[in-house]
Design a protein around this motif. Structure first.
Motif, PDB file in Angstrom:
ATOM      1  N   LEU A   1       0.823  -1.218   0.000  1.00  0.00           N
ATOM      2  CA  LEU A   1       0.000   0.000   0.000  1.00  0.00           C
ATOM      3  C   LEU A   1       0.850   1.259   0.000  1.00  0.00           C
ATOM      4  O   LEU A   1       0.377   2.330  -0.411  1.00  0.00           O
ATOM      5  CB  LEU A   1      -0.926   0.002   1.212  1.00  0.00           C
ATOM      6  N   SER A   2       2.087   1.161   0.451  1.00  0.00           N
ATOM      7  CA  SER A   2       2.953   2.338   0.448  1.00  0.00           C
ATOM      8  C   SER A   2       3.264   2.802  -0.970  1.00  0.00           C
ATOM      9  O   SER A   2       3.703   3.940  -1.166  1.00  0.00           O
ATOM     10  CB  SER A   2       4.260   2.036   1.195  1.00  0.00           C
ATOM     11  N   LEU A   3       3.041   1.939  -1.959  1.00  0.00           N
ATOM     12  CA  LEU A   3       3.280   2.307  -3.357  1.00  0.00           C
ATOM     13  C   LEU A   3       2.116   3.068  -3.961  1.00  0.00           C
ATOM     14  O   LEU A   3       2.234   3.613  -5.054  1.00  0.00           O
ATOM     15  CB  LEU A   3       3.540   1.038  -4.190  1.00  0.00           C
TER      16      LEU A   3
ATOM     17  N   ALA B   1     -10.178   5.185  -0.472  1.00  0.00           N
ATOM     18  CA  ALA B   1     -10.132   3.815  -0.986  1.00  0.00           C
ATOM     19  C   ALA B   1      -9.307   2.922  -0.072  1.00  0.00           C
ATOM     20  O   ALA B   1      -9.670   1.771   0.199  1.00  0.00           O
ATOM     21  CB  ALA B   1      -9.566   3.804  -2.397  1.00  0.00           C
ATOM     22  N   LYS B   2      -8.191   3.431   0.437  1.00  0.00           N
ATOM     23  CA  LYS B   2      -7.362   2.638   1.342  1.00  0.00           C
ATOM     24  C   LYS B   2      -8.115   2.320   2.636  1.00  0.00           C
ATOM     25  O   LYS B   2      -8.026   1.207   3.165  1.00  0.00           O
ATOM     26  CB  LYS B   2      -6.068   3.380   1.661  1.00  0.00           C
ATOM     27  N   ARG B   3      -8.847   3.301   3.118  1.00  0.00           N
ATOM     28  CA  ARG B   3      -9.651   3.076   4.325  1.00  0.00           C
ATOM     29  C   ARG B   3     -10.699   1.993   4.065  1.00  0.00           C
ATOM     30  O   ARG B   3     -10.924   1.116   4.893  1.00  0.00           O
ATOM     31  CB  ARG B   3     -10.332   4.385   4.731  1.00  0.00           C
ATOM     32  N   ALA B   4     -11.325   2.041   2.898  1.00  0.00           N
ATOM     33  CA  ALA B   4     -12.335   1.044   2.557  1.00  0.00           C
ATOM     34  C   ALA B   4     -11.722  -0.345   2.457  1.00  0.00           C
ATOM     35  O   ALA B   4     -12.330  -1.337   2.888  1.00  0.00           O
ATOM     36  CB  ALA B   4     -13.021   1.415   1.241  1.00  0.00           C
ATOM     37  N   LEU B   5     -10.506  -0.440   1.886  1.00  0.00           N
ATOM     38  CA  LEU B   5      -9.830  -1.739   1.813  1.00  0.00           C
ATOM     39  C   LEU B   5      -9.568  -2.296   3.204  1.00  0.00           C
ATOM     40  O   LEU B   5      -9.743  -3.495   3.452  1.00  0.00           O
ATOM     41  CB  LEU B   5      -8.509  -1.612   1.055  1.00  0.00           C
ATOM     42  N   GLU B   6      -9.141  -1.440   4.102  1.00  0.00           N
ATOM     43  CA  GLU B   6      -8.861  -1.876   5.469  1.00  0.00           C
ATOM     44  C   GLU B   6     -10.120  -2.425   6.127  1.00  0.00           C
ATOM     45  O   GLU B   6     -10.091  -3.476   6.782  1.00  0.00           O
ATOM     46  CB  GLU B   6      -8.310  -0.700   6.280  1.00  0.00           C
ATOM     47  N   ILE B   7     -11.232  -1.725   5.943  1.00  0.00           N
ATOM     48  CA  ILE B   7     -12.502  -2.188   6.520  1.00  0.00           C
ATOM     49  C   ILE B   7     -12.923  -3.508   5.894  1.00  0.00           C
ATOM     50  O   ILE B   7     -13.357  -4.440   6.585  1.00  0.00           O
ATOM     51  CB  ILE B   7     -13.596  -1.118   6.317  1.00  0.00           C
ATOM     52  N   ALA B   8     -12.791  -3.605   4.563  1.00  0.00           N
ATOM     53  CA  ALA B   8     -13.205  -4.813   3.852  1.00  0.00           C
ATOM     54  C   ALA B   8     -12.448  -6.039   4.355  1.00  0.00           C
ATOM     55  O   ALA B   8     -13.038  -7.089   4.628  1.00  0.00           O
ATOM     56  CB  ALA B   8     -12.984  -4.639   2.353  1.00  0.00           C
ATOM     57  N   VAL B   9     -11.138  -5.908   4.500  1.00  0.00           N
ATOM     58  CA  VAL B   9     -10.329  -7.050   4.944  1.00  0.00           C
ATOM     59  C   VAL B   9     -10.574  -7.346   6.420  1.00  0.00           C
ATOM     60  O   VAL B   9     -10.656  -8.511   6.828  1.00  0.00           O
ATOM     61  CB  VAL B   9      -8.837  -6.781   4.682  1.00  0.00           C
TER      62      VAL B   9
ATOM     63  N   LYS C   1      -7.206   1.545  -9.444  1.00  0.00           N
ATOM     64  CA  LYS C   1      -8.131   0.535  -8.902  1.00  0.00           C
ATOM     65  C   LYS C   1      -7.483  -0.852  -8.870  1.00  0.00           C
ATOM     66  O   LYS C   1      -7.595  -1.579  -7.876  1.00  0.00           O
ATOM     67  CB  LYS C   1      -9.411   0.505  -9.743  1.00  0.00           C
ATOM     68  N   THR C   2      -6.803  -1.204  -9.947  1.00  0.00           N
ATOM     69  CA  THR C   2      -6.179  -2.532 -10.004  1.00  0.00           C
ATOM     70  C   THR C   2      -5.047  -2.651  -8.995  1.00  0.00           C
ATOM     71  O   THR C   2      -4.904  -3.683  -8.325  1.00  0.00           O
ATOM     72  CB  THR C   2      -5.655  -2.815 -11.422  1.00  0.00           C
ATOM     73  N   LEU C   3      -4.241  -1.602  -8.857  1.00  0.00           N
ATOM     74  CA  LEU C   3      -3.154  -1.629  -7.886  1.00  0.00           C
ATOM     75  C   LEU C   3      -3.692  -1.756  -6.470  1.00  0.00           C
ATOM     76  O   LEU C   3      -3.147  -2.515  -5.652  1.00  0.00           O
ATOM     77  CB  LEU C   3      -2.299  -0.363  -8.018  1.00  0.00           C
ATOM     78  N   LEU C   4      -4.762  -1.040  -6.185  1.00  0.00           N
ATOM     79  CA  LEU C   4      -5.385  -1.154  -4.864  1.00  0.00           C
ATOM     80  C   LEU C   4      -5.861  -2.581  -4.610  1.00  0.00           C
ATOM     81  O   LEU C   4      -5.655  -3.132  -3.524  1.00  0.00           O
ATOM     82  CB  LEU C   4      -6.562  -0.176  -4.759  1.00  0.00           C
ATOM     83  N   ALA C   5      -6.479  -3.177  -5.621  1.00  0.00           N
ATOM     84  CA  ALA C   5      -6.991  -4.538  -5.466  1.00  0.00           C
ATOM     85  C   ALA C   5      -5.854  -5.521  -5.197  1.00  0.00           C
ATOM     86  O   ALA C   5      -5.979  -6.425  -4.356  1.00  0.00           O
ATOM     87  CB  ALA C   5      -7.765  -4.951  -6.716  1.00  0.00           C
TER      88      ALA C   5
ATOM     89  N   ALA D   1     -14.293  -6.009  -6.875  1.00  0.00           N
ATOM     90  CA  ALA D   1     -14.648  -5.713  -8.260  1.00  0.00           C
ATOM     91  C   ALA D   1     -14.297  -4.270  -8.566  1.00  0.00           C
ATOM     92  O   ALA D   1     -14.290  -3.406  -7.684  1.00  0.00           O
ATOM     93  CB  ALA D   1     -16.134  -5.960  -8.494  1.00  0.00           C
ATOM     94  N   SER D   2     -13.993  -4.016  -9.834  1.00  0.00           N
ATOM     95  CA  SER D   2     -13.735  -2.637 -10.251  1.00  0.00           C
ATOM     96  C   SER D   2     -14.537  -2.350 -11.509  1.00  0.00           C
ATOM     97  O   SER D   2     -14.839  -3.259 -12.290  1.00  0.00           O
ATOM     98  CB  SER D   2     -12.241  -2.413 -10.512  1.00  0.00           C
ATOM     99  N   MET D   3     -14.877  -1.098 -11.700  1.00  0.00           N
ATOM    100  CA  MET D   3     -15.632  -0.702 -12.881  1.00  0.00           C
ATOM    101  C   MET D   3     -15.479   0.784 -13.126  1.00  0.00           C
ATOM    102  O   MET D   3     -15.130   1.553 -12.211  1.00  0.00           O
ATOM    103  CB  MET D   3     -17.114  -1.049 -12.717  1.00  0.00           C
ATOM    104  N   ASN D   4     -15.693   1.181 -14.361  1.00  0.00           N
ATOM    105  CA  ASN D   4     -15.778   2.601 -14.683  1.00  0.00           C
ATOM    106  C   ASN D   4     -17.171   3.091 -14.334  1.00  0.00           C
ATOM    107  O   ASN D   4     -18.133   2.316 -14.395  1.00  0.00           O
ATOM    108  CB  ASN D   4     -15.486   2.828 -16.167  1.00  0.00           C
TER     109      ASN D   4
END
Length: 507
Positions: A193-195, A202-210, A226-230, A346-349
C-alpha cells in the motif's frame, strides 16, 4: 492368481478407497479393465505393459482381468498406473511382498519412470482419516506429501524402485515432515500500500473490507489505481493458518496448480478475464467436475476487473456462493461441493467513457448511456457488495511527492487486531468474521441506539435500500467499530458504513 492393491479415487476434494483387483488365468490372451474406468485409465494398459517390460520384468501373456472396486464410482486419472502395475506383478508371482494398507499413486512412463499426478494432498488427508498411513507416490510429489503428519510416505523415481522397496532389495528414506511456518516466512508479496499515492478513502475502505471479510467495489475513471489497490488486498490480510493453507492447497492440488513447495502459503489472488465463462468461474466440466475460479480464490481474493464487461449470466452465478461461502456443482455424473469463502473485489468505470463524477475529467455520456452501463450489474449482486467506493484521479503533486505512505504492514496490524476481536466474539458461533453474521448474530452483537437507528432509517429511505443492504451496513459498521476499539456501534460508525452504499441509488 488373484491380487489386491489399494489406491484412491477423488470425488471433488474427498477421497474414496479403490481396490485394484487383478485376476490372471489361462485362456485367450486379453487385458480387460472393468469398474467404470475413464479414457485415461483404459489407456494405462499400454503404459503399464511397456513400464513392466522396460523395468526388467515380465508382462504375463494370459487372460488378465482387472476390477476397480467399488464398481459404481467412475475412476478418472492416470494415478492408477502404479497400482495396476503392482497388482499385475503380484498376480503373476513376480512380487510376493505384503502390500496391505499401502496406498499406491502414480503415473508410469513407458520406461517405468514415475511421473507426478494431481490431487496427492486431498488423497493423503482423506486416506489418513480412513486409517491409511502408508503411501508410495512419485518423487515429484514429495513436497506436497510432506506436510501431513502421522503418515509414512515414500517418494520414488520408478516402478523398479517401488518393487525393490517392497521386496526388501533396497532401502529408501521416508519423506521427512516439513514445517509450514518455514515455507510461509520465505514468501513475499510484490505489492504494498505504500506504493499507492493518495486514495485515502479507498485505502480506508480496503482496510474495513479485509478486517471484516466484506466484499468491495472500486468505481472510478481509468488509470486511478483501482487494479493496484486490489492487488494490495492480500498484503493486508492476516497470514494463513496451517488449516487454511491445507484447505486451499487441496483445491489447487486437484487443479494441478501447485508450485514446487507443494503447499499454498500465500492468500490466493484470482483475476479471471471478463470473457470467462460461467463454468470456468463456478466450476464444472463434461466429465470430471473441476473447481472454478471462485473456489481457487478460497480464503483469498477474487478480483473482477471491469465488472460490467462480464456476461450477465456469469455475474448472477456469483450470488449464491457469495451468501453461502460454498458452491455445489451439479452435473449428469453427480454433484460436488467446493468451498468458496473469498473476498470479492470488483472494479468498474462509472460510465462508458469512464469520466462520470470525476473532478478532473469531463464525461461525454448521456444519462441513458450511463444508466444502461450501470444496469449491467444487477441490484441483487450490488446488494451483496458491502462497500462501494468511488475512486477519483490523483493530483500530480501527490504522485510526485516523496512523502511516506502508510505501509501494508501497518494496516495489517490493525486488521489483525480487529480479526482477533471477532474471533473472540464468535468463539461459540459458526462464523469467524463480521461479514458472515446471520440474523441471530446481528441481533446479539449489533444492537443499535436510537440515534443509530434514525441515521440508518434515513439512509434506507434515501437510497431505497433492501433488507439485505440494511443488514450489510450494520455489519460494516460493526467492523468499523472493531477497528475503532469500540464495544458498541456508534453513530459515526453507521454514517461511515452508509457512505459506502452510494452506488445502490445509481442502478
Amino acid at each position: 492368481m488373484l491380487s489386491k492393491v489399494t489406491s484412491f479415487a477423488l470425488n471433488g476434494l474427498e477421497g474414496v478407497p479403490v481396490e485394484v483387483e487383478t485376476d490372471i488365468n489361462k485362456g485367450m490372451v486379453s487385458y480387460d479393465i472393468v469398474g467404470l474406468p475413464d479414457a485415461a485409465v483404459k489407456e494405462s494398459r499400454e503404459r503399464v505393459r511397456s513400464a513392466i517390460k522396460n523395468s526388467a520384468m515380465r508382462f504375463p501373456v494370459n487372460k488378465i482381468t482387472i476390477n476397480l472396486a467399488p464398481a459404481d464410482i467412475k475412476k478418472e486419472g492416470s494415478h492408477y498406473d502404479l497400482p495396476l502395475a503392482i497388482s499385475i506383478l503380484k498376480a503373476s508371482d513376480q512380487l510376493s511382498a505384503n502390500t496391505d494398507g499401502i496406498v499406491f499413486l502414480g503415473e508410469l512412463a513407458l520406461d517405468g519412470a514415475l511421473r507426478p499426478v494431481t490431487g496427492i494432498l486431498p488423497v493423503l488427508i482423506s486416506a489418513k482419516d480412513k486409517g491409511y498411513t502408508r503411501f508410495i507416490v512419485p518423487k515429484a510429489n514429495a513436497n506436497e506429501a510432506s506436510y501431513i503428519e502421522g503418515t509414512q510416505v515414500y517418494a520414488l523415481n520408478s516402478l523398479r524402485e517401488v518393487v525393490d522397496l517392497l521386496s526388501g532389495e533396497a532401502q529408501f528414506e521416508k519423506v521427512p515432515h516439513r514445517s509450514f511456518v518455514a515455507t510461509q516466512s520465505a514468501q513475499k508479496y510484490n505489492y504494498d500500500l505504500s506504493l499507492v499515492k493518495g486514495q485515502k478513502v479507498a485505502k480506508r475502505a480496503l482496510e474495513i473490507a479485509v478486517a471484516g471479510g466484506h466484499n468491495i467495489l472500486l468505481a472510478g475513471p481509468p488509470g486511478t489505481g483501482k487494479t493496484l489497490l486490489a492487488r494490495c488486498i492480500p498484503t493486508i490480510m492476516p497470514d494463513m493458518t496451517f488449516e487454511e493453507s491445507l484447505e486451499v492447497t487441496k483445491i489447487h492440488s486437484i487443479s494441478g496448480e501447485l508450485s514446487e513447495d507443494g503447499i499454498v502459503s500465500l492468500r490466493p489472488f484470482r483475476t479471471p478475464h471478463h470473457t470467462a465463462t460461467t463454468v470456468s468461474l463456478c466450476g464444472g466440466g463434461s466429465g470430471k467436475i473441476y473447481a472454478g475460479e471462485i473456489s481457487k480464490a478460497h480464503k483469498g481474493v477474487l478480483f473482477l476487473d471491469e465488472l460490467p464487461e462480464y456476461t450477465r449470466h456469469t455475474l448472477e452465478s456469483l450470488r449464491q456462493p457469495l451468501e453461502d461461502r460454498v458452491i455445489t456443482v451439479t452435473r449428469a455424473g453427480g454433484a460436488v461441493t467446493f468451498p468458496a469463502d473469498f473476498i470479492l473485489c470488483a472494479s468498474m468505470n462509472p460510465c462508458p467513457c469512464g469520466n462520470y463524477g470525476s473532478a478532473y475529467l469531463e464525461c461525454t455520456c448521456t444519462p441513458s448511456q450511463i444508466h444502461k452501463y450501470r444496469s449491467k450489474v444487477s441490484g441483487p449482486l450490488l446488494d451483496r457488495i458491502d462497500l462501494q467506493v468511488e475512486v477519483d484521479g490523483v493530483k500530480y503533486d501527490d504522485l510526485a511527492s516523496d512523502g511516506a505512505e502508510e505501509s501494508s504492514a501497518q494496516v495489517k496490524a490493525r486488521v489483525e487486531r480487529a480479526r482477533k476481536v471477532q474471533r473472540e466474539r464468535f468463539a461459540d458461533d459458526s462464523v469467524s468474521v463480521n461479514a458472515n453474521m446471520g440474523e441471530r448474530q446481528l441481533k446479539k452483537y449489533c444492537r443499535l441506539s436510537a440515534e443509530c437507528e434514525d441515521i440508518l432509517r434515513s439512509a434506507f429511505e434515501m437510497l431505497h435500500l433492501s433488507a439485505r443492504a440494511r443488514a450489510r451496513i450494520i455489519k460494516v459498521a460493526r467492523t468499523i467499530a472493531d477497528l475503532d476499539g469500540s464495544a458498541n456501534i456508534k453513530p459515526e460508525h453507521i454514517l461511515e458504513a452508509a457512505s459506502y452504499r452510494s452506488y445502490d441509488k445509481g442502478v
